[in-house]
Write a protein that holds these residues in place. Structure first.
Motif, mmCIF file in Angstrom:
data_model
loop_
_atom_site.group_PDB
_atom_site.id
_atom_site.type_symbol
_atom_site.label_atom_id
_atom_site.label_comp_id
_atom_site.label_asym_id
_atom_site.label_seq_id
_atom_site.Cartn_x
_atom_site.Cartn_y
_atom_site.Cartn_z
ATOM 1 N N ARG A 194 -6.711 -2.603 -16.424
ATOM 2 C CA ARG A 194 -6.369 -3.011 -17.797
ATOM 3 C C ARG A 194 -6.108 -4.504 -17.846
ATOM 4 N N ILE A 195 -5.460 -5.011 -16.776
ATOM 5 C CA ILE A 195 -5.167 -6.442 -16.699
ATOM 6 C C ILE A 195 -6.476 -7.222 -16.603
ATOM 7 N N THR B 120 0.805 -1.216 0.000
ATOM 8 C CA THR B 120 0.000 0.000 0.000
ATOM 9 C C THR B 120 0.844 1.275 0.000
ATOM 10 N N SER B 121 2.177 1.130 0.044
ATOM 11 C CA SER B 121 3.015 2.334 0.110
ATOM 12 C C SER B 121 3.207 3.001 -1.247
ATOM 13 N N LEU B 122 2.932 2.262 -2.313
ATOM 14 C CA LEU B 122 3.159 2.827 -3.643
ATOM 15 C C LEU B 122 1.832 3.226 -4.259
ATOM 16 N N ASN B 123 1.834 4.374 -4.928
ATOM 17 C CA ASN B 123 0.615 4.833 -5.581
ATOM 18 C C ASN B 123 0.298 3.907 -6.758
ATOM 19 N N PRO B 124 -0.867 3.246 -6.727
ATOM 20 C CA PRO B 124 -1.174 2.224 -7.734
ATOM 21 C C PRO B 124 -1.326 2.776 -9.150
ATOM 22 N N LEU B 125 -1.538 4.067 -9.291
ATOM 23 C CA LEU B 125 -1.844 4.618 -10.617
ATOM 24 C C LEU B 125 -0.614 5.156 -11.342
ATOM 25 N N TYR B 126 0.528 5.157 -10.670
ATOM 26 C CA TYR B 126 1.733 5.688 -11.307
ATOM 27 C C TYR B 126 2.756 4.574 -11.509
ATOM 28 N N HIS C 297 -1.112 12.868 -6.998
ATOM 29 C CA HIS C 297 -1.301 11.554 -6.387
ATOM 30 C C HIS C 297 -2.704 11.354 -5.811
ATOM 31 N N LYS D 29 -5.928 11.928 -8.565
ATOM 32 C CA LYS D 29 -6.083 10.882 -9.576
ATOM 33 C C LYS D 29 -6.750 9.647 -8.975
ATOM 34 N N ASN D 30 -6.369 9.310 -7.757
ATOM 35 C CA ASN D 30 -6.987 8.159 -7.098
ATOM 36 C C ASN D 30 -8.428 8.443 -6.693
ATOM 37 N N GLN E 55 7.252 7.488 -10.101
ATOM 38 C CA GLN E 55 7.334 7.842 -8.692
ATOM 39 C C GLN E 55 8.781 8.116 -8.291
ATOM 40 N N ILE F 192 -11.398 7.862 -9.664
ATOM 41 C CA ILE F 192 -11.927 6.596 -10.190
ATOM 42 C C ILE F 192 -13.401 6.398 -9.853
ATOM 43 N N VAL G 32 -7.682 5.156 -16.716
ATOM 44 C CA VAL G 32 -7.232 5.777 -15.477
ATOM 45 C C VAL G 32 -6.477 4.788 -14.609
ATOM 46 N N ASP G 33 -7.001 3.572 -14.476
ATOM 47 C CA ASP G 33 -6.434 2.630 -13.528
ATOM 48 C C ASP G 33 -5.744 1.469 -14.236
ATOM 49 N N PRO G 34 -4.424 1.418 -14.163
ATOM 50 C CA PRO G 34 -3.686 0.361 -14.871
ATOM 51 C C PRO G 34 -4.041 -1.037 -14.371
ATOM 52 N N ARG G 35 -4.476 -1.142 -13.099
ATOM 53 C CA ARG G 35 -4.792 -2.473 -12.558
ATOM 54 C C ARG G 35 -5.970 -3.087 -13.304
ATOM 55 N N TYR H 279 0.097 5.341 0.660
ATOM 56 C CA TYR H 279 0.936 5.905 -0.400
ATOM 57 C C TYR H 279 0.959 7.420 -0.351
ATOM 58 N N HIS I 275 1.486 -2.902 -9.109
ATOM 59 C CA HIS I 275 0.809 -4.197 -8.972
ATOM 60 C C HIS I 275 1.491 -5.297 -9.764
ATOM 61 N N TYR J 83 3.968 -1.053 -13.372
ATOM 62 C CA TYR J 83 3.134 -0.488 -12.311
ATOM 63 C C TYR J 83 3.356 -1.287 -11.033
#
Lengths: 339, 325
Positions: free
Chosen positions: B320-321, A102-108, B238, B241-242, A113, B245, B315-318, B220, A154, A152
């Motif tokens: 896309r998978i 959870t420490s990394l911004n998932p969208l970048y 940061h 953008k989150n 970063q 969604i 917007v959310d790369p997660r 984050y 994830h 990314y």
């Protein structure tokens, strides 16, 4: 003698709540030398993480630093304005958090970063920053960094993400890193790798580290010195071998006794009766007195300060230099001890 | 990605088929269409001929098939009241409704977003408290009341803005008429757009505020602060953008409701759009218009849903998978 990187004196952190003021940190003092790893152990709620947050200036309201001093290379930083503090964060002091998931911004992208952090703190241009980011990823042991930099968060495993987090903390080559339970969320084999990595980076760069954890194994393996915290106070602080092998404070003894070993054929592990008091209900005198098996009258009235013990207890190892303990047992007349 | 899009389109088609069925059933159950078309003194054999020529004697399934086929060709029959093709009637009024709806949506999104972000970042300031209070009014007051209050204040008491109609419109292309290009058209747009968008604006504002406060508490963001990133970058890069969604979903879906619920605003402001047409159709049991309007709103909702789903991936790369698999 070299100057400490971080010097904390009589730090007090309070949380203002509806029920009154809770003192999460009460009179904590310690120094950390360049290249030194100070382990901070204690139960949940003992104030380990709050101490780390206070040093990096991230105590959020309703919390506040109510007293004491924090010095970085001799300069006070606890009373700086937010903007000056921001410039120090990341550049001089960095922090690694518990959960890499959870420490990394998932969208970048990981690279974005890293590059943003490098650009914020150094004079490098975008291309140089990217090269530096790849270099850092390589340094923390990420295979094929030229390729992974565009991934990314994830797409990385837990251990790899914690490496990325460490790389992010290293962006501006800070002098001091607060590592708040950096291995708790990882599985054991990965834990060892991350600990070895922190240890290595600390040695090579001379970075001082404050390692917050409740894992004594990690402390024994990594730290040079260890501070045992209880109810927002330092109960005992000293070189790691002394504190782990010959703890003085009854709480530290209980804590070390609770570690299972292969050599000792104990049927049961030592257990400290009771639990740590709530912050709203810390007893007068020594905070540990209701649970202590060696409690006497003075403990219930007067609060002990971490000090060099004047007397050893019978049958215990000779006292080591640099070992301080906040316990009346070691400051009074040995004749009284016997009673 | 392509498989995901195709699957979503197929699902959309299934939904549209269900909507078409409901629209079609209206013809069968809401009165007899022939009774609506003929006078009291029409001879019985004339009625029977009409019934035959309209295909009403065919089996239901055949009629439904014909309905679908016609719908696919934008043919929804002839309005009972106006004696004109429904498609033409709707097309004439669509620009008015769409311009109103998009203006209201843009107003709701921009103002709601700005107010929401402000309320999240300066949650204890007096302005944030005022925004919160306004949002409560916006959420709880019914649209028609807001419209009437605005008309009373700005049209009757102050006399700044017109109270009804679309103002002067300019023909644009073959069938589109726009009020964007004339002063009176723009002035006429202000009150109805605010009326229509106010509820959505407060909704978006409260959503953005809640989401942003949530995001600001995440690890984050703490880590970004611990790295000493600039406050502006943390807040508007940061965190925002989150935050966006869930906001995209709600804002997108709300666009459908804005178009659908324009009916009330159009009535209050006598706005010559599809909503007003629909309301008149209900009063006169003009089933072809009701059916076509139902199909149109259904289609818009399905289309917007589809677009929202596809925007996620951007917007959310997660996701896309998730779409790929």
């Amino acid at each position: 003698m070299t100057e400490p990187v971080i010097s904390v004196r009589d730090l007090r952190v309070e949380f203002v709540t509806r029920k009154g003021i809770l003192r999460a940190i009460d009179g904590v003092s310690f120094d950390i030398m360049p290249g030194e790893v100070l382990g901070v152990v204690g139960e949940s709620g003992a104030g380990k993480s709050v101490t780390g947050s206070a040093i990096i200036g991230l105590i959020e309201p309703p919390g506040r630093i109510a007293g004491g001093e924090i010095r970085l290379h001799g300069q006070r930083i606890d009373n700086l304005d937010p903007e000056s503090l921001r410039r120090i964060r990341g550049r001089k002091i960095a922090m690694i958090f518990q959960d890499p998931l959870t420490s990394l911004n998932p969208l970048y992208r990981v690279g974005e970063q890293l590059v943003e952090t490098i650009l914020t703190h150094t004079d490098l241009g975008p291309a140089a920053a990217r090269a530096r980011a790849i270099e850092l990823l390589n340094e923390v042991g990420i295979p094929a960094p030229e390729r992974r930099i565009d991934g990314y968060p994830h797409e990385f495993s837990g251990g790899m993400r914690q490496r990325v987090v460490i790389a992010l903390a290293l962006c501006a080559e800070p002098d001091f890193i607060v590592a708040d339970e950096p291995t708790t969320a990882l599985d054991v084999s990965v834990q060892a790798q991350i600990i070895a990595l922190i240890r290595k980076l600390c040695r090579e760069r001379g970075t001082a580290v404050m390692l917050v954890t409740h894992d004594m194994g990690v402390i024994a393996e990594t730290a040079d010195r260890v501070a045992v915290m209880y109810a927002g106070r330092v109960a005992e602080i000293g070189p790691v071998r002394d504190v782990v092998k010959h703890p003085l404070h009854p709480y530290a003894k209980g804590l070390m006794g609770a570690i299972p070993t292969l050599e000792a054929e104990a049927d049961r592990l030592v257990q400290i009766p009771g639990s740590m008091p709530r912050l709203s209900n810390i007893p007068q005198g020594c905070a540990f007195n209701p649970r202590c098996d060696r409690v006497f009258d003075r403990c219930r009235v007067e609060r002990p300060d971490p000090d060099i013990p004047r007397f050893g207890l019978e049958g215990e190892a000779p006292l080591m230099p640099g070992h301080r303990v906040a316990c009346h047992l070691y400051t009074r007349n040995p004749v009284e001890n016997a009673s | 990605m392509l498989a995901f899009v195709i699957r979503r389109i197929m699902q959309s088609a299934a939904v549209m088929l269900a909507v078409a069925l409901i629209a079609f059933l209206m013809f069968r159950f809401v009165g007899d269409p022939v009774n609506q078309m003929v006078g009291v003194d029409t001879p019985q054999d004339e009625v029977a001929r009409l019934r035959e020529s309209l295909g009403l004697n065919d089996p239901t399934i055949v009629q439904f098939g014909r309905f679908i086929w016609n719908a696919l060709h934008f043919n929804f029959g002839v309005s009972y009241q106006f004696r004109q093709p429904v498609t033409q009637l709707l097309a004439e009024r669509a620009p008015a409704t769409l311009e109103l709806a998009f203006t209201a949506a843009a107003f709701a999104l921009f103002v709601g977003l700005i107010m929401g972000v402000y309320c999240a970042l300066r949650r204890d300031s007096w302005l944030a408290q005022i925004f919160q209070a306004i949002s409560l009014i916006g959420v709880s007051l019914p649209t028609f009341l807001i419209g009437i209050l605005l008309i009373y204040l700005f049209a009757v008491v102050l006399g700044w803005l017109p109270s009804n109609g679309r103002g002067q419109v300019v023909k644009f292309g073959d069938w589109w008429t726009t009020g964007f290009l004339t002063t009176s058209g723009l002035r006429a747009l202000i009150l109805p757009a605010i009326t229509l968008g106010l509820f959505q604006m407060t909704l978006i504002m409260r959503l953005v505020r809640a989401e942003m406060l949530e995001v600001m508490r995440t690890d984050y963001i703490k880590f970004a602060k611990a790295r000493g990133l600039r406050t502006r970058s943390i807040h508007f890069g940061h965190a925002l953008k989150n935050t966006l969604i869930p906001v995209i979903t709600i804002a997108g879906l709300q666009l459908g409701s804005i178009i659908a619920f324009a009916i009330i605003t159009e009535t209050v402001f006598n706005w010559p759009g599809m909503g007003l047409l629909f309301l008149k159709a209900v009063q006169n049991v003009d089933i072809p218009i009701m059916a076509a309007y139902l199909m149109l709103i259904g289609f818009l909702f399905v289309l917007i849903n589809l677009l929202v789903d596809l925007t996620y991936g951007l917007v959310d790369p997660r996701l896309r998978i998730a779409m790929r698999s």
